[in-house]
Motif scaffolding. Structure first.
Motif, PDB file in Angstrom:
ATOM      1  N   LYS A  12       0.622  -1.328  -0.007  1.00 53.07           N
ATOM      2  CA  LYS A  12      -0.039   0.175  -0.071  1.00 53.07           C
ATOM      3  C   LYS A  12       0.933   1.195   0.017  1.00 53.07           C
ATOM      4  CE  LYS A  12      -4.024   2.349   2.229  1.00 53.07           C
ATOM      5  NZ  LYS A  12      -3.494   3.596   1.899  1.00 53.07           N
ATOM      6  N   ARG A  13       2.064   1.164   0.856  1.00 50.86           N
ATOM      7  CA  ARG A  13       3.062   2.395   0.929  1.00 50.86           C
ATOM      8  C   ARG A  13       3.270   2.673  -0.763  1.00 50.86           C
ATOM      9  NH1 ARG A  13       5.633   4.456   4.942  1.00 50.86           N
ATOM     10  NH2 ARG A  13       7.839   3.938   3.910  1.00 50.86           N
ATOM     11  N   ILE A  14       3.690   1.573  -1.307  1.00 50.31           N
ATOM     12  CA  ILE A  14       4.355   1.566  -2.649  1.00 50.31           C
ATOM     13  C   ILE A  14       3.421   2.234  -3.577  1.00 50.31           C
ATOM     14  CG2 ILE A  14       5.209   0.302  -4.635  1.00 50.31           C
ATOM     15  CD1 ILE A  14       6.685  -1.504  -2.692  1.00 50.31           C
ATOM     16  N   TYR A  15       2.080   1.745  -3.408  1.00 53.26           N
ATOM     17  CA  TYR A  15       1.022   2.236  -4.352  1.00 53.26           C
ATOM     18  C   TYR A  15       0.867   3.587  -4.192  1.00 53.26           C
ATOM     19  CZ  TYR A  15      -3.554   2.888  -6.241  1.00 53.26           C
ATOM     20  OH  TYR A  15      -4.699   3.215  -6.678  1.00 53.26           O
ATOM     21  N   ASP A  16       0.778   3.895  -2.965  1.00 51.83           N
ATOM     22  CA  ASP A  16       0.400   5.421  -2.745  1.00 51.83           C
ATOM     23  C   ASP A  16       1.520   6.455  -3.195  1.00 51.83           C
ATOM     24  OD1 ASP A  16      -1.977   4.755  -1.318  1.00 51.83           O
ATOM     25  OD2 ASP A  16      -1.168   4.773   0.618  1.00 51.83           O
ATOM     26  N   ARG A  17       2.767   5.984  -2.956  1.00 48.87           N
ATOM     27  CA  ARG A  17       3.740   6.699  -3.568  1.00 48.87           C
ATOM     28  C   ARG A  17       3.771   6.736  -5.116  1.00 48.87           C
ATOM     29  NH1 ARG A  17       7.369   3.645   0.054  1.00 48.87           N
ATOM     30  NH2 ARG A  17       8.371   2.603  -1.671  1.00 48.87           N
ATOM     31  N   ARG A  18       3.513   5.969  -5.691  1.00 51.05           N
ATOM     32  CA  ARG A  18       3.494   5.874  -7.285  1.00 51.05           C
ATOM     33  C   ARG A  18       2.241   6.698  -7.595  1.00 51.05           C
ATOM     34  NH1 ARG A  18       4.855  -0.494  -8.642  1.00 51.05           N
ATOM     35  NH2 ARG A  18       7.297  -0.266  -8.463  1.00 51.05           N
ATOM     36  N   SER A  19       1.110   6.349  -7.081  1.00 48.48           N
ATOM     37  CA  SER A  19      -0.184   7.108  -7.244  1.00 48.48           C
ATOM     38  C   SER A  19      -0.074   8.857  -7.333  1.00 48.48           C
ATOM     39  CB  SER A  19      -1.212   6.854  -6.521  1.00 48.48           C
ATOM     40  OG  SER A  19      -1.400   5.417  -6.887  1.00 48.48           O
TER      41      SER A  19
END
Length: 270
Positions: free
Chosen positions: A255-262
């Protein structure tokens, strides 16, 4: 006009195009310049209303007779140039001349350095662009004169004799009008637009100008982004270690990776 500057950098221009010429952390002079332009326009209006022309200090624009009507918003003051590029803007002033033709003027609260002004190519292309839109785009009439009204602040006089510029609780600062005329040459824009289009259509950034300080700042900003990314990755690994690499830890990290990319994709779209 940026393409004509000695400091022109193709890489910076390529980047600015994709940011719609709104770089990050860029802040203008606030309301001050708006106030100055309102004062300058009021002075011009006073002379036109009083005498039907401008005084000799405004030569070679003394034959200005009245203000012309034109769209005051960039969404209306625009047209598609023969190059395919849509030109638009908000000219400071368009005047009717005594012979019935038009005059395009831009106000500059600055010193008139003549041909020594490093930003003169920008100012010239700006006024020619406005004239092109007015005559060839909106058919407002023939434009026979264009130029700048520099308004030079006499700061040295105030600094040297402050008492002479203070009266009854008011500080007053003199400004001298110093006009500068340009030739009305619409073909002047052609090579500039050709260069701009070439950079616009390039899928990859071109090589920057050697010694370009803006490129150095951009590289530093990107490197800072990489450092932040590395720090985030270290934090991700610590989370996994603390969770014993179980599914809950993986879910948190994903989720952290997804939030950063988004967040970064959203910033790029904006």
């Amino acid at each position: 006009g940026l393409t004509m500057l000695e400091t022109f950098c193709p890489r910076c221009f390529w980047t600015l195009i994709r940011m719609k010429f709104h770089p990050p952390f860029d802040h203008g002079g606030g309301a001050l310049w708006t106030y100055m332009q309102q004062i300058q326009e009021a002075q011009i209006g006073h002379h036109i209303e009083k005498s039907g022309r401008l005084p000799k200090e405004f030569s070679p624009f003394c034959d200005i007779k009245s203000r012309a009507e034109f769209p005051k918003h960039w969404s209306k003051f625009r047209y598609q140039h023969k190059s395919g590029v849509i030109l638009y803007g908000i000219p400071d002033e368009i005047f009717n001349l005594a012979d019935g033709s038009l005059c395009v003027i831009d106000h500059k609260t600055a010193m008139n350095k003549g041909t020594g002004d490093p930003f003169l190519p920008i100012y010239k292309s700006q006024t020619i662009g406005y004239a092109d839109i007015a005559e060839n785009g909106l058919d407002l009439g023939e434009v026979t004169k264009i130029g700048l009204f520099y308004w030079e602040v006499q700061r040295s006089g105030v600094i040297d004799a402050p008492a002479d510029h203070y009266e009854k609780g008011t500080v007053w600062v003199p400004f001298f009008p110093k006009p500068l005329e340009f030739e009305v040459d619409f073909e002047f824009l052609d090579p500039l637009l050709k260069t701009a289009k070439k950079l616009w259509k390039s899928d990859t950034p071109p090589r920057g100008r050697d010694g370009c300080k803006d490129c150095m700042k951009a590289d530093a900003l990107f490197e800072l982004g990489n450092m932040i990314s590395e720090t985030e990755q270290i934090a991700d690994r610590r989370i996994l270690q603390n969770c014993g690499y179980l599914q809950d830890g993986l879910n948190i990290v994903n989720k952290r990776i997804y939030d950063r990319r988004s967040g970064r994709l959203s910033a790029l779209r904006n």
